[in-house]
Design a protein around this motif. Structure first.
Motif, mmCIF file in Angstrom:
data_model
loop_
_atom_site.group_PDB
_atom_site.id
_atom_site.type_symbol
_atom_site.label_atom_id
_atom_site.label_comp_id
_atom_site.label_asym_id
_atom_site.label_seq_id
_atom_site.Cartn_x
_atom_site.Cartn_y
_atom_site.Cartn_z
ATOM 1 N N ASP A 169 2.543 2.800 -8.661
ATOM 2 C CA ASP A 169 1.573 3.788 -9.132
ATOM 3 C C ASP A 169 2.228 5.141 -9.388
ATOM 4 N N TYR A 170 3.120 5.535 -8.520
ATOM 5 C CA TYR A 170 3.897 6.756 -8.698
ATOM 6 C C TYR A 170 5.032 6.777 -7.692
ATOM 7 N N ASP A 215 0.842 -1.193 0.000
ATOM 8 C CA ASP A 215 0.000 0.000 0.000
ATOM 9 C C ASP A 215 0.881 1.249 0.000
ATOM 10 N N ASP A 216 0.254 2.425 0.095
ATOM 11 C CA ASP A 216 0.979 3.689 0.054
ATOM 12 C C ASP A 216 2.052 3.753 1.130
ATOM 13 N N LEU A 217 3.229 4.236 0.725
ATOM 14 C CA LEU A 217 4.375 4.287 1.621
ATOM 15 C C LEU A 217 5.064 5.637 1.489
ATOM 16 N N SER A 218 5.449 6.224 2.627
ATOM 17 C CA SER A 218 6.257 7.439 2.652
ATOM 18 C C SER A 218 7.486 7.203 3.514
ATOM 19 N N ILE A 219 8.593 7.816 3.110
ATOM 20 C CA ILE A 219 9.807 7.787 3.916
ATOM 21 C C ILE A 219 10.241 9.231 4.112
ATOM 22 N N GLY A 278 1.532 3.964 -4.135
ATOM 23 C CA GLY A 278 2.325 5.170 -4.295
ATOM 24 C C GLY A 278 3.481 5.221 -3.307
ATOM 25 N N LEU A 279 4.567 5.895 -3.709
ATOM 26 C CA LEU A 279 5.744 6.021 -2.857
ATOM 27 C C LEU A 279 6.197 7.480 -2.863
#
Length: 603
Positions: free
Chosen positions: A234-235, A188-192, A213-214
């Motif tokens: 996805d992006y 699923d969507d991931l942010s760092i 998305g990342l």
């Protein structure tokens, strides 16, 4: 939320018009050199009923201000070799493996060589993973595996050093499974995000992968991967910070080619350094660069290396659009430095490119509106079916054509290689019935061993400055076009070999001079054109040897007498061999002629 919508639609139009003439001195007059006659009309004609190339409607990505507001309380997860302790709610441990089952804030610290983190949260809400000097080296899988979560935000805490490493081979519970396959993996969507240091090592395949998305906004992120470095299906969005990627495959990639709003990579700030064996950045749809970002990308060891036709090692490779609005791009590749399946649009930025193939290649349309493009080494500098230069500067060194207008996908120096390149759901059927180089402004400087400006079609020029040096061999020409070259404004200087020399079309609104010299002149030999009052129209010293010289400018007037001198010296403001202000002296008069309407042929 942040939204990225670019190039709602592009329809290709081409200009067709008429062409002409030529000019000579002691004191340089910049008004004579650079003035443009706007009195001549230019007819416009559609090259064809071309399909709309691309509707780049990239949906908003998932970065949100709330992602950075995770509070001060958390569940503490401390790794200690083969065991792990959990203090708080939402997580449970088995040996050194931790499973997080609900949204919340989780602090990770300590070290393990036999464990990892599994996120399996069905509830709505964000899972925050705070990296606090943690070193996770999983023995049989990913270091962090997000099996499901509404959103996961990895926070690299300020002042910390963190390492996430996966296994060299994975043990899957089911023979049908092949995921996870990255040291940090998310379904699923991931942010760092965060200001600390994070090293991610993908020993099995990829470094960081999100199947949704990342978003990256980390101050110091280093990724070393056996295969692809960072993959956001996805992006993939880089908002800021510093990202350093070393990859055995692609550096960064987004490969969703089934949804027109997805499959893009957007670099909106920060610094990106990539050393990849395959493509530096690969996107199924678009690559967008903005926000003053710096991209330093080397593929397959750089432009001096040789790759097979089956491999792809492009610095930037997009299935549909590459758009650069600002920033610094340092690109070094044996394959095309920038390659788009449809469109490249440059609206700003500073480019320094060395490539074993094309500098900028678009299968349909390439437009330069602003920015500074320097191609220090290439097979061909710019290539597309339609090339528009409306502003900015383009400086090209090429072993073949400097600027080449040709249809379709050219595999001249390396193949498309594996993967995508056709735009997937965004790929419209586009065919061009006419190839066109259209120059309305800007500054173009070409140093070519092949043709300088090569149009397998036509050329139109209504403004700007074009300086062509080369070729020196007889099988090519400084200007080479199959249709017409209609010039109505701007300054054109083209010095090259004599065997295939062409001038703009005689029907042009602006006059031209085509000069055939007595033998090959050495590189650096000045040419001066002045009128009877010793007002210089042009002083120029080509950087390569030449036997043919073509000049066109608004100041070259039919019925006026001019003198051409060869040799001598120039002093003053000289850029790319062109004297814009200063003086010329000491040359030998070669010819005196009276300019005619159209093209004056002098020898």
């Amino acid at each position: 939320m942040m939204e990225k919508k670019k190039l709602a639609s592009l329809i290709w139009l081409a200009l067709a018009a008429t062409t002409a003439g030529c000019d000579s001195a002691d004191t340089q007059d910049p008004d004579l050199l650079g003035s443009t006659d706007t009195s001549e009309s230019t007819d416009t004609t559609d090259i064809a009923d071309l399909a709309t190339a691309a509707a780049v409607e990239n949906k908003p990505h998932h970065d949100d201000a709330a992602d950075y507001l995770y509070g001060s309380s958390s569940t503490a997860i401390v790794f200690n070799g083969s065991t792990v302790s959990v203090t708080g709610n939402g997580a449970a441990a088995l040996g050194a493996q931790v499973t997080i089952s609900e949204p919340g804030v989780y602090s990770l610290s300590g070290a393990t060589t036999d464990g990892g983190v599994l996120v399996d949260s069905e509830a709505d809400g964000t899972v925050w993973l705070l990296l606090d000097n943690v070193d996770i080296n999983h023995s049989s899988s990913a270091a962090i595996n997000v099996e499901q979560a509404d959103k996961t935000v990895v926070v690299v805490l300020d002042g910390t050093d963190n390492r996430l490493t996966d296994a060299t081979s994975y043990v899957y519970p089911d023979a049908e499974l092949d995921e996870p396959n990255a040291a940090v993996f998310s379904s699923d969507d991931l942010s760092i995000i965060g200001a600390g240091n994070l090293l991610v090592t993908g020993q099995y395949a990829d470094g960081i992968t999100s199947k949704d998305g990342l978003v990256l906004n980390a101050e110091n992120l280093t990724v070393i991967a056996q295969d692809d470095g960072i993959d956001g299906k996805d992006y993939l969005v880089l908002l800021g910070g510093a990202v350093d990627v070393t990859a055995g495959g692609d550096g960064l990639r987004s490969n969703n080619d089934s949804d027109a709003a997805k499959g893009y990579v957007s670099v909106e700030g920060g610094t990106l350094h990539v050393a990849a064996q395959a493509d530096g950045i690969q996107a199924a749809s678009d690559i967008l660069v903005s926000g003053g970002a710096t991209l330093d990308i080397t593929t397959a060891g750089g432009h001096t290396q040789v790759i097979s036709a089956e491999d792809s090692a492009k610095a930037l490779k997009a299935g549909v659009v590459i758009e650069v609005s600002s920033g610094t791009l340092l690109l070094d590749s044996p394959d095309d430095a920038m390659h788009s399946g449809y469109i490249i649009e440059v609206n700003g930025g500073n480019f320094n490119i060395a490539t074993g193939d094309d500098g900028l290649h678009a299968d349909t349309q390439l437009t330069v509106n602003a920015g500074s493009i320097v191609v220090t080494e290439s097979y061909e500098g710019l290539e597309a079916t339609i090339i528009n230069v409306n502003g900015g500067s383009v400086n090209v060194v090429s072993s073949d054509d400097g600027i080449n207008v040709a249809g379709g996908n050219d595999g001249s120096g390396g193949g498309q290689g594996p993967g995508f390149g056709g735009g997937g759901a965004r790929a419209a059927a586009v065919t061009a019935e006419g190839n066109l180089l259209n120059i309305t402004g800007g500054r173009i400087v070409v140093d070519a061993q092949g043709d300088g400006l090569d149009a397998n079609g036509s050329i139109t020029m209504s403004g700007g400055t074009v300086l062509v040096n080369g070729p020196t061999g007889g099988g090519n020409g400084a200007l080479d076009y199959d249709g017409s070259f209609v010039i109505s404004g701007g300054v054109l200087v083209a010095a090259g070999s004599a065997g295939m020399a062409q001038a703009p079309s005689a029907s042009s609104a602006q006059n031209s001079l085509k000069l055939a010299l007595s033998g090959m002149q050495s590189a650096g030999t000045a040419i001066n054109i002045r009128d009877a009052s010793s007002n210089s129209l042009l002083s120029f010293a080509p950087s390569k040897s030449f036997a043919s010289f073509v000049y066109s400018a608004p100041s070259l007037t039919a019925g006026t007498a001019y003198t051409v001198s060869v040799g001598g010296s120039m002093s003053g403001d000289i850029e790319d061999g062109l004297l814009s202000s200063g003086s010329y002296s000491g040359g030998s008069d070669f010819a005196t002629f009276t300019a005619t309407q159209g093209v004056s042929n002098v020898q």
